[in-house]
Structure formats: structure tokens, C-alpha cells
Motif scaffolding. Sequence first.
Motif, PDB file in Angstrom:
ATOM      1  N   ASP A   1       0.809  -1.229   0.000  1.00 16.54           N
ATOM      2  CA  ASP A   1       0.000   0.000   0.000  1.00 16.54           C
ATOM      3  C   ASP A   1       0.841   1.277   0.000  1.00 16.54           C
ATOM      4  O   ASP A   1       0.518   2.228   0.730  1.00 16.54           O
ATOM      5  CB  ASP A   1      -0.969   0.002   1.203  1.00 16.54           C
ATOM      6  CG  ASP A   1      -2.050  -1.048   0.998  1.00 16.54           C
ATOM      7  OD1 ASP A   1      -2.537  -1.173  -0.136  1.00 16.54           O
ATOM      8  OD2 ASP A   1      -2.369  -1.760   1.969  1.00 16.54           O
TER       9      ASP A   1
ATOM     10  N   PRO B   1      -0.368   5.058  -2.801  1.00 17.83           N
ATOM     11  CA  PRO B   1      -0.983   6.342  -2.446  1.00 17.83           C
ATOM     12  C   PRO B   1       0.025   7.409  -2.010  1.00 17.83           C
ATOM     13  O   PRO B   1      -0.308   8.582  -1.953  1.00 17.83           O
ATOM     14  CB  PRO B   1      -1.940   5.976  -1.300  1.00 17.83           C
ATOM     15  CG  PRO B   1      -2.236   4.527  -1.529  1.00 17.83           C
ATOM     16  CD  PRO B   1      -0.967   3.934  -2.063  1.00 17.83           C
ATOM     17  N   GLN B   2       1.253   6.997  -1.741  1.00 15.18           N
ATOM     18  CA  GLN B   2       2.286   8.007  -1.376  1.00 15.18           C
ATOM     19  C   GLN B   2       3.105   8.452  -2.592  1.00 15.18           C
ATOM     20  O   GLN B   2       4.104   9.158  -2.445  1.00 15.18           O
ATOM     21  CB  GLN B   2       3.268   7.412  -0.370  1.00 15.18           C
ATOM     22  CG  GLN B   2       2.690   7.026   0.962  1.00 15.18           C
ATOM     23  CD  GLN B   2       3.721   6.234   1.766  1.00 15.18           C
ATOM     24  OE1 GLN B   2       4.886   6.594   1.834  1.00 15.18           O
ATOM     25  NE2 GLN B   2       3.287   5.130   2.348  1.00 15.18           N
TER      26      GLN B   2
ATOM     27  N   TYR C   1      -5.097   0.514 -11.097  1.00 14.13           N
ATOM     28  CA  TYR C   1      -4.233   1.319 -10.219  1.00 14.13           C
ATOM     29  C   TYR C   1      -3.957   2.735 -10.715  1.00 14.13           C
ATOM     30  O   TYR C   1      -3.331   3.521 -10.006  1.00 14.13           O
ATOM     31  CB  TYR C   1      -2.897   0.583  -9.984  1.00 14.13           C
ATOM     32  CG  TYR C   1      -3.117  -0.807  -9.457  1.00 14.13           C
ATOM     33  CD1 TYR C   1      -3.613  -0.995  -8.167  1.00 14.13           C
ATOM     34  CD2 TYR C   1      -2.891  -1.926 -10.255  1.00 14.13           C
ATOM     35  CE1 TYR C   1      -3.867  -2.265  -7.682  1.00 14.13           C
ATOM     36  CE2 TYR C   1      -3.148  -3.206  -9.780  1.00 14.13           C
ATOM     37  CZ  TYR C   1      -3.630  -3.366  -8.497  1.00 14.13           C
ATOM     38  OH  TYR C   1      -3.893  -4.618  -8.019  1.00 14.13           O
TER      39      TYR C   1
ATOM     40  N   ARG D   1      -5.361   5.647  -8.501  1.00 11.17           N
ATOM     41  CA  ARG D   1      -4.671   5.743  -7.204  1.00 11.17           C
ATOM     42  C   ARG D   1      -3.366   6.545  -7.360  1.00 11.17           C
ATOM     43  O   ARG D   1      -3.043   7.414  -6.562  1.00 11.17           O
ATOM     44  CB  ARG D   1      -4.347   4.315  -6.742  1.00 11.17           C
ATOM     45  CG  ARG D   1      -4.013   4.174  -5.301  1.00 11.17           C
ATOM     46  CD  ARG D   1      -3.987   2.727  -4.885  1.00 11.17           C
ATOM     47  NE  ARG D   1      -5.231   2.020  -5.217  1.00 11.17           N
ATOM     48  CZ  ARG D   1      -5.457   0.747  -4.950  1.00 11.17           C
ATOM     49  NH1 ARG D   1      -4.526   0.024  -4.337  1.00 11.17           N
ATOM     50  NH2 ARG D   1      -6.588   0.166  -5.286  1.00 11.17           N
TER      51      ARG D   1
ATOM     52  N   SER E   1      -2.702  10.776  -6.381  1.00  7.24           N
ATOM     53  CA  SER E   1      -1.611  11.103  -5.458  1.00  7.24           C
ATOM     54  C   SER E   1      -0.639  12.104  -6.105  1.00  7.24           C
ATOM     55  O   SER E   1      -0.173  13.042  -5.449  1.00  7.24           O
ATOM     56  CB  SER E   1      -0.888   9.809  -5.069  1.00  7.24           C
ATOM     57  OG  SER E   1       0.285  10.093  -4.381  1.00  7.24           O
TER      58      SER E   1
END
Length: 353
Positions: free
Chosen positions: A19, A22-23, A50, A53, A57
Amino acid sequence: MNAITVKASKTYQILIGRDILPQTGLLFREIVHKASKVMLVSDDNVFPLYGERVSSSLRKSGLDVFSFILPHGERSKNLDNYGKLLNEMCSVHLSRNDVVAALGGGVVGDLAGFAAATYLRGVSFVQMPTTLLAAVDSSVGGKTAVDLPEGKNQVGCFYQPDLVICDIHCLDTLPVEEYRSGCAEIIKYAILDGDGLFSEILETPICSQYENIISRCVMLKKKYVEEDECDTGCRMLLNLGHTIGHAVEKCSLYSIPHGQAVAMGMAAAAKAGEAMGCSRPGLSDTVGGIIASYGLPADLPFSAEELAEAALYDKKNTSRSIRFIVPAELGNCRIITAEKNGFIDWLKAGGAK
Ligand code: NAD
Ligand code: GLY
């Protein structure tokens, strides 16, 4: 999260964790301070899963995101799509301060990397591998390429990424065939490494220890890349299974996935090594056993003549000879060079008709 630093012509980090996509925006900002645009390259399987996502970000970090989506599969890794991607980069005025990012497997990473390397003589490049194969192999080490009808990876260059973000969460959606393909490259590292990794993946399935196994493989690859970035010495050992594997892929018109072809190549090399008296007796059963345990194929589906003809186009050759890797023992592989007829003998010893 594990962070591994590669010190090659560029020094960069490989971040491996669950995960972490998201960063992405924050991670990009740490390495590309002046960027305002990102060209996100992906394929039509991965982007719907993906893409948002990653894009959201990046947007949160103030970056404009443009996307270029390839049809999935090896046949997309060609000059035509490479040209189209460059045109797209021009049309959005991607500048030297900006970034190309690959979100996908080895096909996306190899093509996007080659475009990043050559557009404006090189722009920043980030790899976000979403297949097991790309996580352990293609996203690290800077080999970029597209295929020609004559053979795989015939046009390309060495161009290290600026960052690799490997989110193992993405592997949850990987089809079983693609999981197995990645396992083939991991088996390659296990044979090169010797006893440690080999017994670990024999005892515990790779999918139940992703973070550990990907990190182990990346550490191994790092060693070869740092010592021989341009593949003229020890890095050639990473081509175990690949000379025959690439020939299998080409003969199958790329319908056999890379990892499966590499598995066949490794099984044949081990069998041939034993038959030719340069491998430990019993090694081919050991190698064949682990290949079978991961549901991978071992038998060569093409004749020795067909494979040798296809292998003549491999980059690992000089004008007359074919270079391939044979395991003498776990942890001890050798580089062998043979002319076409000699290679045919090796292929026959490895089980080809
Ligand atoms: P790939 O990129 O074609 O991906 C395999 C398939 O999995 C595709 O259909 C893709 O859409 C799908 N996919 C990817 N991620 C997914 C996910 N998370 N969930 C669901 N589906 C997903 O193939 P690959 O096996 O990743 O890479 C093979 C390519 O890598 C070959 O072209 C090979 O030559 C190259 N390669 C390069 C290096 C290098 O050092 N540059 C090393 C090894 C292989
Ligand atoms: N995949 C082999 C290498 O990177 O050298």
C-alpha cells in the motif's frame, strides 16, 4: 517498507512495501523537485486497476498527469508504440524537468524507460512495477528496450530509473499465469544464489512471503548491476534461461509468456549441462523439480534448429557465436559460447527435438 539503494551510473532507491502507491506524489517530490508534468505509461489491464490511485496522489502533489495506455502484452513493445509515446510527450510539452513513470509489468517498463532515455536526450524516469517479474527483475538495473520483428529487445539502451516504487498490494490482482512467470525469474535468482534462496522458496511459497523474496532478489540483482552495469561481465549470468527463453518466445510469436519461456530455458540448460558433463549429476532433477513445483513448463516446444535460428538474433551473441548460461551447481553458473551447430547440440542435449 524496505528501501534498497542501487549505486550505478545513477544512485537510486527501490522501495518495497504494501500500500505505498498512495504516497506516490510525495515520493516523486523527493526526487524530482522541478517537475510540473508526469507522463504515466501503463497498459489497459493495469491502468483501470491502479491508474487513478497513482494519478490522484501525483495531482495532490501539484503535478499535472498525462497518461499513455498500451494494449497489454509483449506485442505492444514495438517501435510503433515507442514513436506514438514520444509524439504524445511532445504534444503535452513534456520538458527536461518532467518525468516519465511506468505503471505496469516489464512491457510497460521497458518501453517507457526507452522513451524516457531518448526523449530530449533523457528525462527522469520512475518505475512502478505491478507484476512479480517486473518487481524482481525488469524494474531494476536500467535495461530498456523495444522488440523488432527480427527479435526481442533489439533496440534499447541502459538507462537507470530515478526511483522504483514496488507496491506488493498490486500483486493481489495478478493472474496465476503471470504470478508463475515472476516465479521463473525468482527461480533464476535462486539457482544463481545457491542454497539459501533456493531452499526458502522450496519450503515456503513465494506468494506468502512477497516482501522478503522481492527484497532478496533485488539485493542479488543490485550486486550484479553495481559490478557490471553494461552487461559485459558477471551480469551476463542474469541471462540464465534467457538465450533459449527468448528463442522460444520468438518462435511462439510471443504467445508464450517471458517467464514460462525462461523456465523452459533454465530446465533445458540444466539438462544439457548434465548431459554434456559440466553440471553436477542430479542437478537437472533439482532444477526441474522446483520449476514443476511452481506450475511452470520445462519441455521445449520447438526443434533445436528452429530455436538456434531464432537465437542468432539474440543480443548476447557475437556475429557467429551464441552465448548462454549453464548451471554447474546451485550457486555456480557458467557462461558458454558456441557456434550455431554447437548450440544445436546443446539444445538437443537439453531435450529439444
Ligand atoms: P507484462 O508487462 O506483459 O505483464 C504481464 C500481464 O500482466 C499483462 O497482461 C499485464 O496487463 C498484466 N498485469 C500487470 N500487472 C498486473 C496486475 N497487478 N494485476 C493484473 N494484471 C496485471 O509482462 P511481464 O511479465 O511483467 O514482463 C515481461 C517483459 O519484461 C518482457 O518484455 C521482457 O523482455 C521484459 N524483461 C525486461 C527485463 C529488464 O531487465 N529490463 C528483465 C526481464 C524481463
Ligand atoms: N534481466 C537481466 C538483466 O537485467 O541483466
